[in-house]
Scaffold this motif. Structure first.
Motif, PDB file in Angstrom:
ATOM      1  N   GLU A 183       0.723  -1.460   0.087  1.00 40.28           N
ATOM      2  CA  GLU A 183      -0.031   0.207  -0.209  1.00 40.28           C
ATOM      3  C   GLU A 183       0.778   0.784   0.247  1.00 40.28           C
ATOM      4  N   PRO A 184       0.208   1.919  -0.513  1.00 42.42           N
ATOM      5  CA  PRO A 184       1.257   3.517  -0.857  1.00 42.42           C
ATOM      6  C   PRO A 184       1.236   4.033   0.994  1.00 42.42           C
ATOM      7  N   PRO A 185       1.893   4.969   1.323  1.00 40.46           N
ATOM      8  CA  PRO A 185       1.825   5.464   3.044  1.00 40.46           C
ATOM      9  C   PRO A 185       0.396   6.361   2.826  1.00 40.46           C
ATOM     10  N   LEU A 186       0.186   5.452   3.927  1.00 37.50           N
ATOM     11  CA  LEU A 186      -1.237   7.008   4.571  1.00 37.50           C
ATOM     12  C   LEU A 186      -1.197   8.097   4.692  1.00 37.50           C
ATOM     13  N   THR A 187      -2.021   9.308   3.930  1.00 32.52           N
ATOM     14  CA  THR A 187      -1.798  10.856   4.335  1.00 32.52           C
ATOM     15  C   THR A 187      -3.177  11.203   5.527  1.00 32.52           C
ATOM     16  N   PHE A 188      -2.343  12.246   6.033  1.00 41.10           N
ATOM     17  CA  PHE A 188      -3.426  13.378   6.327  1.00 41.10           C
ATOM     18  C   PHE A 188      -3.400  14.662   6.331  1.00 41.10           C
ATOM     19  N   GLY A 189      -4.697  15.184   6.626  1.00 46.15           N
ATOM     20  CA  GLY A 189      -4.595  16.697   6.754  1.00 46.15           C
ATOM     21  C   GLY A 189      -5.917  17.182   7.284  1.00 46.15           C
ATOM     22  N   GLU A 190      -6.013  18.546   7.859  1.00 45.21           N
ATOM     23  CA  GLU A 190      -7.068  18.995   8.163  1.00 45.21           C
ATOM     24  C   GLU A 190      -8.227  19.167   7.010  1.00 45.21           C
ATOM     25  N   ALA A 191      -9.646  19.368   7.463  1.00 48.58           N
ATOM     26  CA  ALA A 191     -10.908  20.072   7.106  1.00 48.58           C
ATOM     27  C   ALA A 191     -10.997  21.820   6.463  1.00 48.58           C
ATOM     28  N   ASP A 192     -10.727  22.061   5.671  1.00 44.28           N
ATOM     29  CA  ASP A 192     -11.041  23.233   5.892  1.00 44.28           C
ATOM     30  C   ASP A 192     -12.222  23.607   5.232  1.00 44.28           C
ATOM     31  N   MET A 193     -12.825  24.402   6.774  1.00 41.58           N
ATOM     32  CA  MET A 193     -14.227  24.344   6.283  1.00 41.58           C
ATOM     33  C   MET A 193     -14.868  26.304   6.058  1.00 41.58           C
ATOM     34  N   GLY A 194     -13.277  27.068   5.811  1.00 45.02           N
ATOM     35  CA  GLY A 194     -13.285  27.967   5.536  1.00 45.02           C
ATOM     36  C   GLY A 194     -13.772  27.654   4.084  1.00 45.02           C
ATOM     37  N   THR A 195     -13.008  26.844   3.411  1.00 43.43           N
ATOM     38  CA  THR A 195     -13.568  26.947   1.964  1.00 43.43           C
ATOM     39  C   THR A 195     -15.390  26.106   1.524  1.00 43.43           C
ATOM     40  N   PHE A 196     -15.307  24.913   2.898  1.00 45.60           N
ATOM     41  CA  PHE A 196     -15.939  24.500   2.508  1.00 45.60           C
ATOM     42  C   PHE A 196     -17.147  23.946   3.468  1.00 45.60           C
TER      43      PHE A 196
END
Length: 399
Positions: free
Chosen positions: A304-317
């Protein structure tokens, strides 16, 4: 809060689980039928419903020998294809037919796969009747959780949404109240990383191109706006007895971690697997057991490729931020948020409004609402109808 223990609503040991699949022609409904095909020794489909796709209803009723079927759209209650149903099948019609199917004496478990607010009456009725709920109709919990959750016995509801199924599984064997943070994962949808300026010109086809999951059109658009994740935040608060600030949305682009729970001692449990709703459906039907499933997708984790993480952008969405506001303020505001979103989502799919107008519509209707405590299903139906009318009026003025 839903308990982890098995309920009396489950089928007796050694007997087949008798189920009703409400909304059998949609994405979750069709995948439920596929799960049952692989577990015919454990499950019997007693009843099925569709809104208008009578051809799929007849095909499934003939395949599984159903005792009862329902067509909730009266305009399709006399479709010629219904003459091909098994002669022994009882045929019901109209929205009220869902309640009748959900409360049948020969149904142990209701798979609630109806999309949107339309599922609330049958969900409420099934809960009151003590039926086990394999639950995919998040909108009923979002809108009517104040009414439905107090009715549930331990183990009566098992979530089917991948994220809430994951959380439910992570909580197995853990003391009640031991969860500190729920990490509600999210693929980010097809527009992750885009700016609002870029979102202004996206098309329906763009929004339906989900990167990892195969879902119905309504939910896929909700995933693109992050409204779906907002509804899931509300759902998590209702199901697991946590506050809004305990639910953190985490972008996990590969959709391999379906959600995580962090406990008071700092330990974290994650539920992982393929992006396949059938595994969640299978777990909801088999709970508290796990059925052997040689057809299930297997992942070679070493490749499997590496697992990545990020923050949800509530300003855009902004739909995610609006859902968080709705659960914080409570009362009838989640009902209003959901109703306006359903109308705006449909308008976008029909080409009568732009992508960002979905959020604008939801915000305008929420701001105009006079908040009330939730008292009854009939009250919620009135609030829902008024919010839909306001949403349609708002969108018509924008054209």
């Amino acid at each position: 809060m839903i308990s982890q223990r098995s309920s009396a609503a489950s089928a007796a040991i050694g007997q087949k689980l008798r189920i009703a699949v409400l909304g059998c022609s949609g994405s979750i409904g069709m995948q439920t039928l596929d799960v049952v095909r692989h577990h015919m020794n454990q499950v019997e489909i007693v009843a099925l419903s569709v809104h208008r796709d009578t051809e799929k209803l007849v095909a499934a009723a003939r395949e599984f020998g159903c005792k009862a079927v329902a067509v909730t759209d009266p305009a399709h209650a006399q479709d010629p294809v219904l003459s091909e149903l098994p002669s022994t099948a009882e045929v019901l019609s109209g929205p009220e037919a869902l309640v009748e199917l959900a409360c049948r004496d020969d149904v142990d478990c209701v798979v609630s796969a109806v999309v949107g607010f339309a599922g609330i009456e049958s969900s409420y009725a099934a809960a009151k009747a003590g039926k086990r709920l394999a639950y995919a109709n998040k909108e009923s919990i979002v809108v009517g959780g104040d009414l439905i959750m107090p009715l549930l016995a331990p183990g009566q509801l098992v979530p089917v949404d991948s994220e809430h199924s994951a959380i439910f599984q992570c909580l197995q064997g853990e003391p009640e109240g031991s969860a500190q943070t729920i990490w509600l994962t999210c693929s980010g949808g097809p527009f992750y990383g885009k700016t609002r300026a870029e979102l202004a010109s996206v098309t329906v086809e763009d929004a339906l191109a989900h990167p990892t999951w195969s879902m119905g059109a309504k939910i896929t658009i909700d995933s693109a706006t992050l409204a779906n994740k907002g509804l899931e935040v509300i759902e998590a608060c209702r199901l697991f007895g946590v506050t809004e600030d305990q639910v953190h949305v985490l972008i996990q682009r590969q959709s391999r971690i379906h959600s995580m729970v962090e406990f008071r001692d700092g330990s974290v449990k994650a539920q992982m697997g393929a992006s396949d709703m059938r595994s969640c459906i299978r777990y909801a039907l088999s709970y508290p057991d796990r059925w052997d499933s040689p057809e299930a997708q297997r992942i070679d984790w070493g490749s499997e490729p590496p697992l990545t993480f990020g923050e949800a952008d509530m300003g855009t969405f902004g739909c995610l931020a609006l859902a968080r506001q709705a659960i914080r303020e409570g009362g009838t505001l989640p009902c209003v948020m959901n109703a306006a979103n359903e109308v705006a989502n449909a308008a976008f799919r029909q080409g009568s409004c732009g992508f960002l107008a979905i959020e604008d519509c939801v915000r305008a209707v929420m701001e105009a609402h006079d908040l009330q405590p939730v008292e009854s299903v009939s009250q919620l139906e009135e609030v829902d109808a008024a919010a839909r009318a306001q949403a349609r009026s708002y969108l018509s003025r924008r054209r």
